[in-house]
Design an enzyme around this catalytic site. Sequence first.
Site, PDB file in Angstrom:
ATOM      1  N   SER A  58       0.802  -1.218   0.000  1.00  0.00           N
ATOM      2  CA  SER A  58       0.000   0.000   0.000  1.00  0.00           C
ATOM      3  C   SER A  58       0.836   1.269   0.000  1.00  0.00           C
ATOM      4  O   SER A  58       0.422   2.299  -0.555  1.00  0.00           O
ATOM      5  CB  SER A  58      -0.936   0.000   1.213  1.00  0.00           C
ATOM      6  OG  SER A  58      -0.192  -0.091   2.426  1.00  0.00           O
TER       7      SER A  58
ATOM      8  N   GLU B 111      10.359  -9.647  -4.785  1.00  0.00           N
ATOM      9  CA  GLU B 111      10.872  -8.455  -4.122  1.00  0.00           C
ATOM     10  C   GLU B 111      12.349  -8.598  -3.794  1.00  0.00           C
ATOM     11  O   GLU B 111      13.137  -7.662  -3.981  1.00  0.00           O
ATOM     12  CB  GLU B 111      10.071  -8.185  -2.839  1.00  0.00           C
ATOM     13  CG  GLU B 111       8.640  -7.730  -3.080  1.00  0.00           C
ATOM     14  CD  GLU B 111       7.846  -7.603  -1.811  1.00  0.00           C
ATOM     15  OE1 GLU B 111       6.872  -6.836  -1.795  1.00  0.00           O
ATOM     16  OE2 GLU B 111       8.189  -8.276  -0.810  1.00  0.00           O
TER      17      GLU B 111
END
Length: 239
Positions: A34, A112
């Site tokens: 987010s 990631e």
Amino acid sequence: MADLVEQAKKKASYAAIDEHINANTHVIGIGSGSTVVYCVERLAQRFKSEPGLKIRACIPTSFQANQLILEAGLPLAELNAHPVIDVTFDGADEIDASLNCIKGGGGCHLQEKLVAAASKKFVVVADYRKESTALGIQWTKGIPVEVIPMAYVTIQKKIQGLGPCVTDSGNLILDVFLGVLTGDAAVTDAHLKLITIPGVVETGLFIGMAGWAYLGAADGSVKTLTNVTSQKKQESSVL
């Protein structure tokens, strides 16, 4: 409260982008979560308004990041096409005093970590809730452990992990709580304990990778943490 958290994320993201994006930044890693939404928002603003920025490629770490890059009108590319990344911005589930992180609550920590490992600079952006003196204090859901599907039951019994859920890479994640990990040695030992199990692909422990962390506070300020050792280690490992 929710508005304060979102503002904290935005402040941290804008500060990180403004500090680390310049005319010499050509390839950028885009993390997931987010907070990264605001990083992409600020990056797109600057890309469109500053002719001096020569951004050639944005490398996504997830399907979410891929969509954010496309929707923002930024140049999308794959890691194999740009194996050396100038800087990557990513969020975290928890950050300790040495900037070690737990990441992977969103199910894409393998991608990631691949992008972070290919980056000269790895910058974490988060809100004040993610800072901790030791991993496992704030984030109590456990360390995400990515495993190959055919072995997940065997591994689940060994580590008493919860799950599974499917990752962006098509593997499975088990969450395992190993207690509070105080200090670099404890974090490293936890990673080694997990990564050496056959069938484990990667853990959500990011050790000695983040050189900077930008933490947005509820009062609108941004706290910047640095780890010079990680900065030097990350750049030398890529060059």
